[in-house]
Structures are given as C-alpha cells and as structure tokens.
Design an enzyme around this catalytic site. Structure first.
Site, PDB file in Angstrom:
ATOM      1  N   GLU A 113       0.843  -1.205   0.000  1.00  0.00           N
ATOM      2  CA  GLU A 113       0.000   0.000   0.000  1.00  0.00           C
ATOM      3  C   GLU A 113       0.871   1.246   0.000  1.00  0.00           C
ATOM      4  O   GLU A 113       2.022   1.181   0.403  1.00  0.00           O
ATOM      5  CB  GLU A 113      -0.827   0.074   1.308  1.00  0.00           C
ATOM      6  CG  GLU A 113      -1.811  -1.019   1.492  1.00  0.00           C
ATOM      7  CD  GLU A 113      -2.470  -0.933   2.876  1.00  0.00           C
ATOM      8  OE1 GLU A 113      -2.030  -0.127   3.724  1.00  0.00           O
ATOM      9  OE2 GLU A 113      -3.420  -1.693   3.091  1.00  0.00           O
ATOM     10  N   LYS A 115       2.464   4.493   1.503  1.00  0.00           N
ATOM     11  CA  LYS A 115       2.720   5.000   2.850  1.00  0.00           C
ATOM     12  C   LYS A 115       2.431   6.498   2.814  1.00  0.00           C
ATOM     13  O   LYS A 115       3.198   7.277   2.252  1.00  0.00           O
ATOM     14  CB  LYS A 115       4.165   4.743   3.276  1.00  0.00           C
ATOM     15  CG  LYS A 115       4.455   5.179   4.694  1.00  0.00           C
ATOM     16  CD  LYS A 115       5.825   4.731   5.116  1.00  0.00           C
ATOM     17  CE  LYS A 115       6.226   5.201   6.502  1.00  0.00           C
ATOM     18  NZ  LYS A 115       5.793   6.515   6.927  1.00  0.00           N
ATOM     19  N   ASP A 117       2.026  10.252   3.835  1.00  0.00           N
ATOM     20  CA  ASP A 117       2.783  11.136   4.718  1.00  0.00           C
ATOM     21  C   ASP A 117       1.839  12.165   5.336  1.00  0.00           C
ATOM     22  O   ASP A 117       1.742  13.297   4.879  1.00  0.00           O
ATOM     23  CB  ASP A 117       3.877  11.831   3.900  1.00  0.00           C
ATOM     24  CG  ASP A 117       4.939  12.441   4.789  1.00  0.00           C
ATOM     25  OD1 ASP A 117       4.927  12.165   6.004  1.00  0.00           O
ATOM     26  OD2 ASP A 117       5.785  13.180   4.262  1.00  0.00           O
ATOM     27  N   TYR A 224      -6.592   2.533   7.087  1.00  0.00           N
ATOM     28  CA  TYR A 224      -5.786   1.380   6.653  1.00  0.00           C
ATOM     29  C   TYR A 224      -5.501   0.349   7.735  1.00  0.00           C
ATOM     30  O   TYR A 224      -4.760  -0.585   7.517  1.00  0.00           O
ATOM     31  CB  TYR A 224      -4.461   1.851   6.045  1.00  0.00           C
ATOM     32  CG  TYR A 224      -3.687   2.824   6.921  1.00  0.00           C
ATOM     33  CD1 TYR A 224      -3.235   2.450   8.186  1.00  0.00           C
ATOM     34  CD2 TYR A 224      -3.412   4.105   6.482  1.00  0.00           C
ATOM     35  CE1 TYR A 224      -2.532   3.330   8.980  1.00  0.00           C
ATOM     36  CE2 TYR A 224      -2.702   4.998   7.276  1.00  0.00           C
ATOM     37  CZ  TYR A 224      -2.272   4.599   8.531  1.00  0.00           C
ATOM     38  OH  TYR A 224      -1.587   5.470   9.318  1.00  0.00           O
ATOM     39  N   LYS A 312      10.929   2.902   2.602  1.00  0.00           N
ATOM     40  CA  LYS A 312      11.031   4.326   2.284  1.00  0.00           C
ATOM     41  C   LYS A 312      11.715   4.494   0.936  1.00  0.00           C
ATOM     42  O   LYS A 312      12.746   3.869   0.683  1.00  0.00           O
ATOM     43  CB  LYS A 312      11.845   5.044   3.363  1.00  0.00           C
ATOM     44  CG  LYS A 312      11.174   5.048   4.726  1.00  0.00           C
ATOM     45  CD  LYS A 312      10.352   6.290   4.963  1.00  0.00           C
ATOM     46  CE  LYS A 312      11.237   7.400   5.473  1.00  0.00           C
ATOM     47  NZ  LYS A 312      10.502   8.549   5.995  1.00  0.00           N
ATOM     48  N   CYS A 406      30.523  42.226   6.050  1.00  0.00           N
ATOM     49  CA  CYS A 406      29.113  41.870   5.924  1.00  0.00           C
ATOM     50  C   CYS A 406      28.592  42.262   4.539  1.00  0.00           C
ATOM     51  O   CYS A 406      28.758  43.410   4.128  1.00  0.00           O
ATOM     52  CB  CYS A 406      28.307  42.564   7.015  1.00  0.00           C
ATOM     53  SG  CYS A 406      26.531  42.375   6.764  1.00  0.00           S
ATOM     54  N   CYS A 409      25.821  45.318   5.175  1.00  0.00           N
ATOM     55  CA  CYS A 409      26.172  46.641   5.706  1.00  0.00           C
ATOM     56  C   CYS A 409      27.654  46.958   5.541  1.00  0.00           C
ATOM     57  O   CYS A 409      28.081  48.071   5.837  1.00  0.00           O
ATOM     58  CB  CYS A 409      25.784  46.736   7.173  1.00  0.00           C
ATOM     59  SG  CYS A 409      26.832  45.733   8.238  1.00  0.00           S
ATOM     60  N   CYS A 424      28.307  39.062  11.504  1.00  0.00           N
ATOM     61  CA  CYS A 424      28.457  40.497  11.310  1.00  0.00           C
ATOM     62  C   CYS A 424      28.204  41.106  12.685  1.00  0.00           C
ATOM     63  O   CYS A 424      27.196  40.814  13.309  1.00  0.00           O
ATOM     64  CB  CYS A 424      27.420  41.002  10.313  1.00  0.00           C
ATOM     65  SG  CYS A 424      27.125  42.771  10.437  1.00  0.00           S
ATOM     66  N   CYS A 429      23.131  46.782  11.517  1.00  0.00           N
ATOM     67  CA  CYS A 429      23.020  46.170  10.187  1.00  0.00           C
ATOM     68  C   CYS A 429      21.542  45.951   9.815  1.00  0.00           C
ATOM     69  O   CYS A 429      20.797  45.320  10.564  1.00  0.00           O
ATOM     70  CB  CYS A 429      23.768  44.845  10.190  1.00  0.00           C
ATOM     71  SG  CYS A 429      23.524  43.865   8.714  1.00  0.00           S
TER      72      CYS A 429
HETATM   73  S1  IVH Z   1      -0.199   0.484   8.964  1.00  0.00           S
HETATM   74  C1  IVH Z   1       0.912  -0.394  13.719  1.00  0.00           C
HETATM   75  N1  IVH Z   1      -0.452   1.557   6.618  1.00  0.00           N
HETATM   76  O1  IVH Z   1       3.223   5.447   8.801  1.00  0.00           O
HETATM   77  C2  IVH Z   1       1.052   0.627  12.662  1.00  0.00           C
HETATM   78  N2  IVH Z   1       0.570   2.843   8.310  1.00  0.00           N
HETATM   79  O2  IVH Z   1       5.950   5.559   9.752  1.00  0.00           O
HETATM   80  C3  IVH Z   1       0.440   0.097  11.420  1.00  0.00           C
HETATM   81  N3  IVH Z   1       1.210   5.095   7.581  1.00  0.00           N
HETATM   82  O3  IVH Z   1       2.428   5.113  12.159  1.00  0.00           O
HETATM   83  C4  IVH Z   1       0.318   1.164  10.481  1.00  0.00           C
HETATM   84  N4  IVH Z   1       0.480   4.925   5.525  1.00  0.00           N
HETATM   85  O4  IVH Z   1       0.896   6.581  10.675  1.00  0.00           O
HETATM   86  C5  IVH Z   1      -0.008   1.726   7.865  1.00  0.00           C
HETATM   87  N5  IVH Z   1      -0.802   2.344   4.494  1.00  0.00           N
HETATM   88  C6  IVH Z   1      -0.367   2.536   5.721  1.00  0.00           C
HETATM   89  C7  IVH Z   1       0.241   3.746   6.144  1.00  0.00           C
HETATM   90  C8  IVH Z   1       0.705   3.861   7.450  1.00  0.00           C
HETATM   91  C9  IVH Z   1       1.048   5.713   6.405  1.00  0.00           C
HETATM   92  C10 IVH Z   1       1.853   5.743   8.738  1.00  0.00           C
HETATM   93  C11 IVH Z   1       1.306   5.378  10.079  1.00  0.00           C
HETATM   94  C12 IVH Z   1       2.483   4.837  10.826  1.00  0.00           C
HETATM   95  C13 IVH Z   1       3.610   5.500  10.138  1.00  0.00           C
HETATM   96  C14 IVH Z   1       4.930   4.825  10.341  1.00  0.00           C
END
Ligand code: IVH
Length: 683
Positions: A113, A115, A117, A224, A312, A406, A409, A424, A429
């Site tokens: 899935e 991730k 942010d 999720y 990541k 600087c 000034c 500086c 300034c």
């Molecule tokens: S599952 C027990 N699924 O990423 C934690 N987390 O860096 C299980 N996050 O704390 C989390 N997308 O806040 C899961 N598809 C996804 C996610 C996800 C973002 C976040 C989540 C987690 C953090 C870790």
C-alpha cells in the site's frame, strides 16, 4: 570512532538530535531537519545501540513512538497502543524481513500500500455513531480531536447497520496537494506564515482549538488499519479494507496483492512511479502480511508490528548547477551561504536555492561555484545539495570564500572561537534588524502574526522602523500605505495595530524572549522571568550574578547550569550595553512595563512552599495543569533538575539517566500518585 567514551558521546548526541527533531516535528509542527538526515541519525543510533548494548536505554528515541501530546486537548488512551512501523530503505533489507517472517510463518501473501505522509489518527464509533477521534500522540495517549475531525467531510459520522456497533479504525489524515497550495496562497495573501509542507499543514489544522478553522482546511483521510474494537472477524487485511470501504470509509486508492518478493519489488516500483499522481504525498510503501492469523504469532516490537514494514523511497534527486553562492545575514548577524541554483524541478516544485549552512559545510562537501550537483528534497522542508558530481568538473569551477565584511552593511565579520558561523557584529546592520523584528513578532515572542518576512523587509526598507520598538510608534495610516510587492498593506494594518496593542500586556517572559538575546530561548526566558518581577529587575540582577558566581565555584552542577550561566551572562551583558539601556528607556517612554506572570516572591503558604519541582516523562494529565497545581501549592516549577530541586515527578518512560542525576543531587524521585497526595495535603 573506536573507544567507548566517544561512542557513548555520539549516542547521546544522536539522541539529542532525534529528540529535538521529534519535538520540532510533532509538538511544534515545524520540522527543522530533512527526512534523509533524520533517517540517517536513526539508523546510526540503532546500529550503535545494537553494537554497544551497554549504552542502550529504554527511553532511547529509537525504542519509542515519537510525537508528544499537546496541552489544551483532552487525552485519549489507545488500547492497544498506536504503533509506528519499522523502516527499510533497500530491497535487501526487505528481503531480510521476508526471511525473518518465513522462519515463523508459512503460506501467506503480502499487500503493498502507499505510505501516506500525513498524521495518524483513530476513529471510534459507538452504536454506529462517531464518538471520538484522536491523534496518535505518544502511541499510548493521544489528543482528543473529535470536534476537528467532525469537520472532515469524508469521515462518516454514522455507519450503516452492517458495521459493528462498537468500532475503532485507524488511518491517516492528510491535506490534499491542491488544497495545500491554495491554503498557502491564502496564508501569504493575509501576510501569514506559509506551511512548510502538506503534512505540517495537516498537523496544524488538526490541532486547532477552534474547529471552525479546521473546517476551512482541505483535509481528508485514508483508513488502513484495525483499531482496538470491532475488527476481529476478518481473515485477511484485504477483506477488512473491503469492509471499511463498504461501511463508508475512504481507503487507499491503490494497493497490490503479492505472492512473491519479486511481485512485492515490482509493486513498490510501480507505486514509486505513481507517487505524484495521488492527492496525498507518499514517502514510501507499506508491506503487510495479508493473512491476519499470523499477526499474533509474529507479535510486535516496541516500535511496530512484526507483520508489516515500511519501505522508504530513496529521496528523489535532480541534477543542477551552482550558479553562484550568496550570503544571507540572520538575526544574530550569522552569515549563511546560500547556493543559487539553475532552477530545476524536484518532487513537484521548482527549486532555485539551497542553504549551504556554513563555510565548513561547503569545504566538507567541496562545493564550488559552477559545480554540477545532486539536489535532494523528498518531502524535506529545505532543499539541500546532496553531493557534487566530480566527473562533470571542467576546471573552471571557483572555490568559494566567505566574505570578510558583511554583504549587507559592509561591517566587520568575525568568527568566534569554537563556532562554525561567521557573524556580522554591527548591531545597526539592516539585515539583522529585519530578522530581529521578525523574531520580535514571532509566535512565541509578541505574536504579531501579520508581520512575516516580506512585510518586515518592506517596513525596514521603507524606513518605517529602525528598531523593534519602533513598531509601537508606527501610525496606522503609515502602515496602511506600506507597499509590499507593489501592493498596499491595506486592511491588515489594523490587524497589526490590534496585535501590537495586545502585546503591551504580554508577560515578562514573552518580552524577554522577544528581545532575541543570545542563549535566551523560550524555556530559559520563562525560568529567568519567574525569578524577577519586571524588566528593570533584570538590570544588574543579583539572581543572575549569583548564577554566574555559583558556577565559578561549583564543578559538579556545571553541565546543568551551563545554559543558564550563558543566558545570565547574556542578559546582564544586554542591559549593561548601550542598546539595552536605550531599549529599557524606550519601553518606559512607551509606557510598556511587562510583569512576570508569577510574583517574584515565593508564596509563603501551601504544601510545596519554596520547593523546586521538575515534571518529566509521560503523565496522565497535561504538564501545564500540574504546573499550575504545583505553583498554587507554593512550589516552583523548573525545567531541569538542579541542586535546588526537591522533587522530580517522573511519569512513564522517564530515562534512567534523569532519575540517577536527580538522586545524585539529592532530589526525591516521586510518581504522579505521590504528587497528588502531596498536593492534596493543603496548607
Ligand atoms: S499500517 C501499527 N499503513 O506510517 C502501525 N501505516 O511511519 C500500522 N502510515 O504510524 C500502520 N500509511 O501513521 C499503515 N498504508 C499505511 C500507512 C501507514 C502511512 C503511517 C502510520 C504509521 C507511520 C509509520
């Protein structure tokens, strides 16, 4: 780094860096480091702790979920705790994860899935009605943000009858990309600070005390994960997600089921290519075992479940050329070199500048004017030069030298002993002045919101102010007519005037911080203000002189006192100087006389009269609440344990080093229950 003491030092240093980054990111929603540096520190700390288990401690940031709980929100306990995810950065590491899992489980598949942010949150329903939304906080306790979450239109308020009566689900709140761009345009137009990135803007929006503000922010969620109740009946993660969707929850718009690691690798590559096509920012992929019967078998670590891993993505990078290096002058006169780059697109935005921090950094990376370089960003706040591409050198590149005067000034520039920065030293300034005024107006100082960088530069440039205090003698008509990028300041003038009027009665610590004295941060300003009644008491203050005198005598307490000694010297120095004297006289003329929030004399009644107390660790009530109770009982709340501390109130997760230090200094370490008992004794 071979000997043990330098390893121990490095571990302490890394913990400090990570903890500070966590505070900036989670508590202040103002990230100060990039993901890349953060991940590198974390990886190094994990490795050092693993190789040197004698230095590993339970309170190490790599063993805890980062993200504090804020004051001003009711607390929600998470059962089970909301965890984080262990991270991998390469396919090899992911293959190791697979090998580990295969030792303990057999006959499973994976789900990959995005991730997201954003900010993780939990939603609880009772009788099918949304009753609570909470942030993750520190994993065990989060903030109750129900009122704010109710303003997010895609979160169902009522579930269909097919859903369990009591249900808790977990997911991620995010700000949409387009919404983020729009919001920042609005912020800029109103003269307000812009948000660094969508994640930050989302965190800030969810932590609003007024849900009407949240309602105007373009927020959304993806669900999720299972919460503590109502999610037990599913054989697989994918079935559970399908049910979430059927019950009306938004779920990830993309996911892939994979039988083999090759399929997993292909899925994460596929996702990486799509990363900019989503409405949310993603910083990687999450790989989860689909069959839920393995979850108990695999269990969890303190950090996250052993049935899932984050992958990541390597930060995206782009090649560009350093066209020149300019030098900016900050509030305290620090000269910061900045690379002016051939504009290039990176992670969805065009970048033309990157800070180079200081001359040492440039020398270390050997960055020369004309060099081809790799630029990185990857969700980072600040674009940075990752490395030079030496094969592209022609011999024409020029080594950069810091200016000897600087650049703004023309004043003298010095490099203080032990500092990397050049400064500086001309207090008049104009560049320093602008930044000083910006600091003066900043949130923790006098909080004059409409005075951002552009506005301040215009005020200084158009000679309306030549000192922070000049703000108070500005006339609304002058301010109204100030031109900012070709437009009049207009209506915001009154907003500034109102904020200035309010600033007059802010407490002493806010003013002390606003003055921008070196080494006087928010906490130190509070500590110092607590010992004094008003601004003029700081002149030649006996308390401050004592701090310095005691430091010279003592040896043991040195480290703890260090900050304060430096601050005490700086404050005394400030008021001894011409500028400080004039500042004080000017405040008197303006009729501004900020008072300490606490009376200077210690209360003479109450069960904790004159006793220093330090609060630490995770407590069941907000710290501010306890602080008020302690003060009401005559106690003095301190920010760090000193020889004058009577009680260290240690919540959960208090580090052993802290309690040991306290014991050495004769401070009694007590828990919350004991504190409540002491408080309830009455006077
Ligand atoms: S599952 C027990 N699924 O990423 C934690 N987390 O860096 C299980 N996050 O704390 C989390 N997308 O806040 C899961 N598809 C996804 C996610 C996800 C973002 C976040 C989540 C987690 C953090 C870790």
């Amino acid at each position: 780094m071979t000997d043990k003491s330098s390893i121990e030092k490095r571990i302490a240093e890394l913990r400090g860096l990570i903890e500070k980054a966590n505070r900036d990111y989670y508590d202040l929603a103002q990230p100060t480091v990039g993901d890349r540096d953060y991940d590198m520190w974390e990886a190094e700390l994990l490795r050092l702790e693993k190789e040197n288990p004698e230095f590993a401690t339970a309170d190490s940031p790599v063993r805890n979920v980062a993200g504090g709980v804020s004051e001003g929100f009711a607390k929600v306990a998470h059962e089970p705790p909301m965890q984080s995810l262990d991270k991998t950065h390469s396919k090899e590491e992911l293959a190791d994860f697979d090998t580990m899992v295969r030792k303990e489980a057999d006959g499973f598949t994976y789900m990959v899935e995005p991730k997201i942010d954003g900010v993780s949150l939990s939603l609880r329903y009772e009788n099918g009605i949304l009753v609570r939304a909470a942030t993750r906080g520190n994993g065990r306790v989060g903030d109750d943000i129900t009122a704010n979450a109710r303003t997010i239109k895609t979160i169902p308020q009522v579930l269909p009858p097919t859903a369990p009566k009591t249900l808790e689900v977990r997911g991620e709140a995010y700000m949409t990309r387009e919404g983020f761009v729009e919001l920042n345009k609005r912020q800029a137009a109103a003269g307000l600070e812009e948000f660094a990135n969508p994640r930050n803007a989302c965190a800030g929006s969810l932590k609003q005390q007024d849900a009407r503000v949240t309602a105007e922010r373009p927020l959304d969620v993806v669900i999720y994960n299972a919460g503590g109740v109502g999610c037990d009946g599913f054989a697989s993660h994918s079935e559970m997600i399908a049910a979430f969707r059927a019950w009306g929850f938004p779920v990830a718009p993309w996911s892939k089921s994979c039988g083999t690691m090759d399929e997993v690798f292909a899925a994460i590559d596929d996702l990486q290519e799509r990363r900019h096509s989503f409405r949310f920012e993603i910083d990687g992929a999450v790989i989860k075992i689909n069959e839920r019967r393995f979850y108990d078998v695999l269990g969890t670590t303190a950090h996250g479940p052993r049935w899932a891993r984050a992958y990541k993505y390597a930060p995206e990078r782009a090649e560009t050329v350093v066209e020149s290096i300019t030098v900016q002058v900050g509030r305290t006169g620090i000269l910061t070199p900045v690379a002016e780059l051939r504009p290039t697109e990176l992670a969805g935005s065009v970048i033309a500048r990157a800070t180079l921090h200081n001359a040492d950094q440039i020398a270390r990376q050997d960055i020369r004017v004309g060099d081809h370089v790799w630029l990185v960003k990857a969700g980072d706040v600040i674009p940075a030069i990752d490395s030079v591409i030496p094969e592209k050198r022609t011999g024409e590149e020029k080594v950069f030298e810091m200016p000897r005067t600087c650049p703004v000034c023309g004043g003298e520039v010095v490099r203080a002993e032990g500092e990397v920065a050049m400064r500086c030293v001309n207090p008049a300034c104009p560049a320093q002045l602008s930044r000083r005024i910006e600091h003066f107006a900043s949130r923790n100082a006098l909080d004059i919101r409409a005075l951002g960088e552009t506005v301040v530069d215009a005020l200084v440039g158009q000679k309306l102010v030549a000192d922070p205090l000049d703000l108070f003698s500005m006339r609304v008509v002058d301010l109204y007519a100030v031109e900012i990028s070709g437009r009049r300041f207009g209506k915001n003038a009154q907003t500034v005037m109102d904020a200035l009027a309010a600033a007059r009665s802010l407490p002493l610590h806010r003013w002390l911080f606003a003055m921008g004295i070196p080494n006087v941060g928010v906490t130190v300003a509070k500590d110092i203000a607590a010992e004094h009644g008003k601004m003029s008491d700081l002149v030649d203050s006996a308390v401050l002189r004592n701090v310095i005198a005691n430091d010279a005598k003592k040896g043991k307490d040195r480290q703890i006192l260090q900050i304060k000694v430096e601050a005490a010297k700086a404050v005394l120095g400030f008021f001894e100087g011409e500028y400080g004297k004039r500042f004080l006289a000017r405040m008197a003329e303006l009729g501004i006389d900020p008072k300490s929030e606490k009376p200077a004399e210690v209360r003479t009644e109450g069960p904790l009269v004159g006793m220093g107390c330090v609060l630490t660790g995770t407590l069941s009530r907000p710290r501010g609440e306890y602080a008020k109770l302690i003060e009401a009982a005559g106690g003095i709340v301190q920010s760090a344990v000193t020889s004058k501390t009577r009680y260290l109130i240690a919540g959960e997760n208090t580090g052993a080093t802290k309690t040991e230090k306290a014991r050495k200094l004769g401070t009694e370490v007590i828990d919350e229950a004991r504190l409540r008992e002491l408080l309830s004794r009455g006077s």
